[in-house]
Write a protein that holds these residues in place. Sequence first.
Motif, PDB file in Angstrom:
ATOM      1  N   THR A   9      -1.360   5.270  -8.696  1.00 46.20           N
ATOM      2  CA  THR A   9      -0.952   6.487  -9.398  1.00 46.20           C
ATOM      3  C   THR A   9      -0.375   6.121 -10.768  1.00 46.20           C
ATOM      4  O   THR A   9      -0.663   6.791 -11.772  1.00 46.20           O
ATOM      5  N   GLU A  25      -6.719  -3.432  -8.732  1.00 46.11           N
ATOM      6  CA  GLU A  25      -7.205  -4.275  -7.623  1.00 46.11           C
ATOM      7  C   GLU A  25      -8.629  -4.748  -7.889  1.00 46.11           C
ATOM      8  O   GLU A  25      -9.505  -4.575  -7.020  1.00 46.11           O
ATOM      9  N   SER A  72       0.834  -1.193   0.000  1.00 47.23           N
ATOM     10  CA  SER A  72       0.000   0.000   0.000  1.00 47.23           C
ATOM     11  C   SER A  72       0.877   1.255   0.000  1.00 47.23           C
ATOM     12  O   SER A  72       1.855   1.335   0.742  1.00 47.23           O
TER      13      SER A  72
HETATM   14  P1  ATP Z   1      -2.924   1.530  -2.239  1.00 49.42           P
HETATM   15  O1  ATP Z   1      -2.680   0.091  -2.530  1.00 49.42           O
HETATM   16  O2  ATP Z   1      -3.022   1.815  -0.760  1.00 49.42           O
HETATM   17  O3  ATP Z   1      -3.962   2.171  -3.056  1.00 49.42           O
HETATM   18  P2  ATP Z   1      -0.877   2.511  -4.014  1.00 49.42           P
HETATM   19  O4  ATP Z   1       0.352   1.652  -4.124  1.00 49.42           O
HETATM   20  O5  ATP Z   1      -1.871   2.389  -5.073  1.00 49.42           O
HETATM   21  O6  ATP Z   1      -1.526   2.287  -2.594  1.00 49.42           O
HETATM   22  P3  ATP Z   1      -0.918   5.326  -4.513  1.00 49.42           P
HETATM   23  O7  ATP Z   1      -2.364   5.439  -4.209  1.00 49.42           O
HETATM   24  O8  ATP Z   1      -0.498   5.419  -5.928  1.00 49.42           O
HETATM   25  O9  ATP Z   1      -0.336   3.994  -3.889  1.00 49.42           O
HETATM   26  O10 ATP Z   1      -0.146   6.433  -3.653  1.00 49.42           O
HETATM   27  C1  ATP Z   1       1.274   6.608  -3.695  1.00 49.42           C
HETATM   28  C2  ATP Z   1       1.661   7.792  -2.833  1.00 49.42           C
HETATM   29  O11 ATP Z   1       1.182   9.000  -3.400  1.00 49.42           O
HETATM   30  C3  ATP Z   1       1.112   7.744  -1.419  1.00 49.42           C
HETATM   31  O12 ATP Z   1       2.092   8.255  -0.546  1.00 49.42           O
HETATM   32  C4  ATP Z   1      -0.103   8.655  -1.494  1.00 49.42           C
HETATM   33  O13 ATP Z   1      -0.359   9.225  -0.248  1.00 49.42           O
HETATM   34  C5  ATP Z   1       0.338   9.685  -2.512  1.00 49.42           C
HETATM   35  N1  ATP Z   1      -0.784  10.233  -3.278  1.00 49.42           N
HETATM   36  C6  ATP Z   1      -1.554   9.555  -4.152  1.00 49.42           C
HETATM   37  N2  ATP Z   1      -2.500  10.371  -4.720  1.00 49.42           N
HETATM   38  C7  ATP Z   1      -2.300  11.608  -4.185  1.00 49.42           C
HETATM   39  C8  ATP Z   1      -2.931  12.884  -4.352  1.00 49.42           C
HETATM   40  N3  ATP Z   1      -3.944  13.051  -5.203  1.00 49.42           N
HETATM   41  N4  ATP Z   1      -2.454  13.914  -3.629  1.00 49.42           N
HETATM   42  C9  ATP Z   1      -1.414  13.756  -2.780  1.00 49.42           C
HETATM   43  N5  ATP Z   1      -0.776  12.587  -2.574  1.00 49.42           N
HETATM   44  C10 ATP Z   1      -1.201  11.509  -3.256  1.00 49.42           C
END
Ligand code: ATP
Length: 354
Positions: A45, A160, A39
């Motif tokens: 992103t 997911e 996570s």
């Molecule tokens: P998860 O499995 O929990 O969804 P993930 O691997 O998909 O996690 P992301 O959601 O891509 O991770 O987030 C990566 C990082 O970027 C994290 O630190 C998150 O807090 C930050 N982040 C994502 N979107 C934004 C946003 N719109 N504004 C600020 N920070 C963001």
Amino acid sequence: MDAELVLDGLTKRFGPVAAVDGVSLEVAPGEFVCVLGPSGCGKTTLLRLIAGFEAPTAGAIYYRGAPVHHLPPQERNFGIVFQSYALFPHMTVWDNVAFGLRVRRLPAVTVRARVAEMLALVGLEHAARLYPSQLSGGMQQRVALARALAVQPRVLLLDEPLSALDAKIRVRLRAEIRRIQRELGVTVLYVTHDQEEALSIADRLVVMWQGRVQQVGPPLEVYTRPATPFVADFVGTTNLLRAEVGEDGGVRWGDVLLEVAGPLLPAGPVLLAVRPERLRLVDGAAASQRNCVTGRVEAWTFFGPYVRLHVSANGELLAVDVPQEVLADAGLQRHAPVTVHVPREAVLVFPARP
Ligand code: ATP
């Protein structure tokens, strides 16, 4: 073979956070690539950048050689399936699947044929007149999949897609997604934090951590030859043991001198990675032999076909997988002394980070 999708130094910053940090990747036509990571590692992103919901801070995205990162999502024509099924609640299953086709103003006869074909593909012909609220989670996700595939996307992006479903359905549906993907030959990028799911479904894995790619490779390669201790630990379960390479080249783990295969590192601290299923319980009489360590069983976890013993040895807790019969046959007791053999080929050696 020319790549279908190319990511070149893709970066996305949110203030000080580099959510995606210089990701480069080439995806072949018809390939099923899983992006795997914990996570917050940047998986979602990355997918949103490819889909066009986020603009990159730096880097580029190419589809069949042409840049697409400046295009809005609808012009990229990538299909997307999210964790939440995001179906239109006031529309029937049929209308949900037909939606994208109607937006594209395809002739009614084409829409009818394509929707019927998609519903057959996901096994939901009988549910065409139902509304999303009348369907189980698994059925709703099948509809979302059919809707995404109906418009014949250039690439299918799945974020997911199975994480809201229970374990049995998840396993069944992932096999189905794989079958459908093979049948249609569509290129897939599939985001998951579930390493078992990724190992079982992907042609290639992309393991991410802190916005960066840690390793790219087929599942077997990533599992058996992890590039870093992080990958070894995140993909499957691994014992990470602090050890020392001596001036004589010997690897010392606590009191035990371990023989390891492969090239040796220079003298200094190292991390050893050993999978629990590669460790063996041996007769106590073998305790003095090479690569054997004595310890005590502190606890165990029953997994059905096998049991994971947690053995304290050399000041660390070792996970050792044994067939479930061992538990019954040996009448193993808590705190029982055991001898564990560490096969030399099972040990991977990494430089220890400070
Ligand atoms: P998860 O499995 O929990 O969804 P993930 O691997 O998909 O996690 P992301 O959601 O891509 O991770 O987030 C990566 C990082 O970027 C994290 O630190 C998150 O807090 C930050 N982040 C994502 N979107 C934004 C946003 N719109 N504004 C600020 N920070 C963001």
